[in-house]
Design a protein around this motif. Structure first.
Motif, PDB file in Angstrom:
ATOM      1  N   TYR A  15       0.875  -1.242  -0.040  1.00 40.17           N
ATOM      2  CA  TYR A  15       0.070   0.068  -0.049  1.00 40.17           C
ATOM      3  C   TYR A  15       0.772   1.397  -0.105  1.00 40.17           C
ATOM      4  CZ  TYR A  15      -4.239  -2.532   0.392  1.00 40.17           C
ATOM      5  OH  TYR A  15      -5.441  -3.351   0.471  1.00 40.17           O
ATOM      6  N   GLU A  16       1.933   1.321   0.759  1.00 40.33           N
ATOM      7  CA  GLU A  16       2.895   2.268   0.602  1.00 40.33           C
ATOM      8  C   GLU A  16       3.354   2.652  -0.609  1.00 40.33           C
ATOM      9  OE1 GLU A  16       6.773   3.813   3.218  1.00 40.33           O
ATOM     10  OE2 GLU A  16       6.712   2.000   2.448  1.00 40.33           O
ATOM     11  N   LYS A  17       3.954   1.605  -1.536  1.00 43.53           N
ATOM     12  CA  LYS A  17       4.504   1.699  -2.539  1.00 43.53           C
ATOM     13  C   LYS A  17       3.557   2.215  -3.637  1.00 43.53           C
ATOM     14  CE  LYS A  17       5.320  -1.282  -6.408  1.00 43.53           C
ATOM     15  NZ  LYS A  17       5.366  -2.667  -6.917  1.00 43.53           N
ATOM     16  N   TRP A  18       2.274   1.834  -3.761  1.00 48.01           N
ATOM     17  CA  TRP A  18       1.176   2.289  -4.593  1.00 48.01           C
ATOM     18  C   TRP A  18       0.750   3.736  -4.106  1.00 48.01           C
ATOM     19  CZ3 TRP A  18       1.087   1.013  -9.518  1.00 48.01           C
ATOM     20  CH2 TRP A  18       1.849  -0.507  -9.527  1.00 48.01           C
ATOM     21  N   CYS A  19       0.690   4.055  -3.068  1.00 47.11           N
ATOM     22  CA  CYS A  19       0.227   5.534  -2.385  1.00 47.11           C
ATOM     23  C   CYS A  19       1.315   6.340  -3.092  1.00 47.11           C
ATOM     24  CB  CYS A  19       0.012   5.455  -1.070  1.00 47.11           C
ATOM     25  SG  CYS A  19      -1.458   4.703  -0.353  1.00 47.11           S
ATOM     26  N   LYS A  20       2.423   6.101  -2.931  1.00 51.93           N
ATOM     27  CA  LYS A  20       3.593   7.023  -3.658  1.00 51.93           C
ATOM     28  C   LYS A  20       3.445   7.102  -4.969  1.00 51.93           C
ATOM     29  CE  LYS A  20       7.086   6.404   0.081  1.00 51.93           C
ATOM     30  NZ  LYS A  20       8.428   5.837   0.572  1.00 51.93           N
ATOM     31  N   GLN A  21       3.266   5.933  -5.483  1.00 57.25           N
ATOM     32  CA  GLN A  21       3.099   5.890  -7.014  1.00 57.25           C
ATOM     33  C   GLN A  21       1.994   6.828  -7.465  1.00 57.25           C
ATOM     34  OE1 GLN A  21       4.700   3.939  -9.386  1.00 57.25           O
ATOM     35  NE2 GLN A  21       3.334   4.380 -11.109  1.00 57.25           N
TER      36      GLN A  21
END
Length: 153
Positions: A15-21
């Protein structure tokens, strides 16, 4: 416990990765992202899943893939019972199209997905989204979808 913890950490990092994306922040640290299962708290008449195919042109095709049948007294999914006991009403199809069109805006085309849905309790026809799972393929009637004299090789 350690296997569950590893899975939880992997989901939090996901979730952190895709929120940043997509340019937003849920929490300052990935460890603080809260994951909960809301399904048991949603008051619903029944739960079902619909397979949706989005063509390269962005059109939505639907296939009824089944009722979700839970174990008596439990939340574990026992099976997808087909055909589903759900009518594809105009209200439902409009609700589903509203969700799918948002994914199409992000570029989701030429792909299939399973959409898990709850028909909410109450006199009004309302639906709740449980989850969407992207698929690499879908089950469809070749003769109807393709409308060509092709062979499956």
């Amino acid at each position: 416990e350690s296997m569950l913890s590893a899975g939880k950490e992997a989901r939090q990092r996901f979730y952190e990765k895709w929120c940043k994306q997509f340019g937003f922040e849920l929490e300052k640290r990935w460890e603080d992202i809260q994951l909960i299962q809301t399904e048991p708290y949603l008051r619903n008449k029944f739960e079902f899943q619909v397979e949706v195919v989005v063509t390269e042109a962005g059109n939505m095709l639907t296939a009824d893939t089944g009722d979700i049948v839970h174990m008596e007294g439990g939340d574990n999914i026992t099976m997808f019972k087909t055909p589903a006991n759900v009518e594809m009403t105009p209200v439902f199809l409009q609700w589903l199209k509203g969700i799918v069109s948002k994914l199409v805006e992000f570029g989701f085309k030429g792909l299939a997905m399973d959409v898990e849905i709850m028909r909410m309790e109450g006199p009004e026809e309302k639906y709740g989204l449980v989850e969407i799972n992207s698929r690499y393929s879908y089950m469809g009637d070749w003769n109807i979808v393709v409308r060509a004299n092709l062979t499956d090789t």
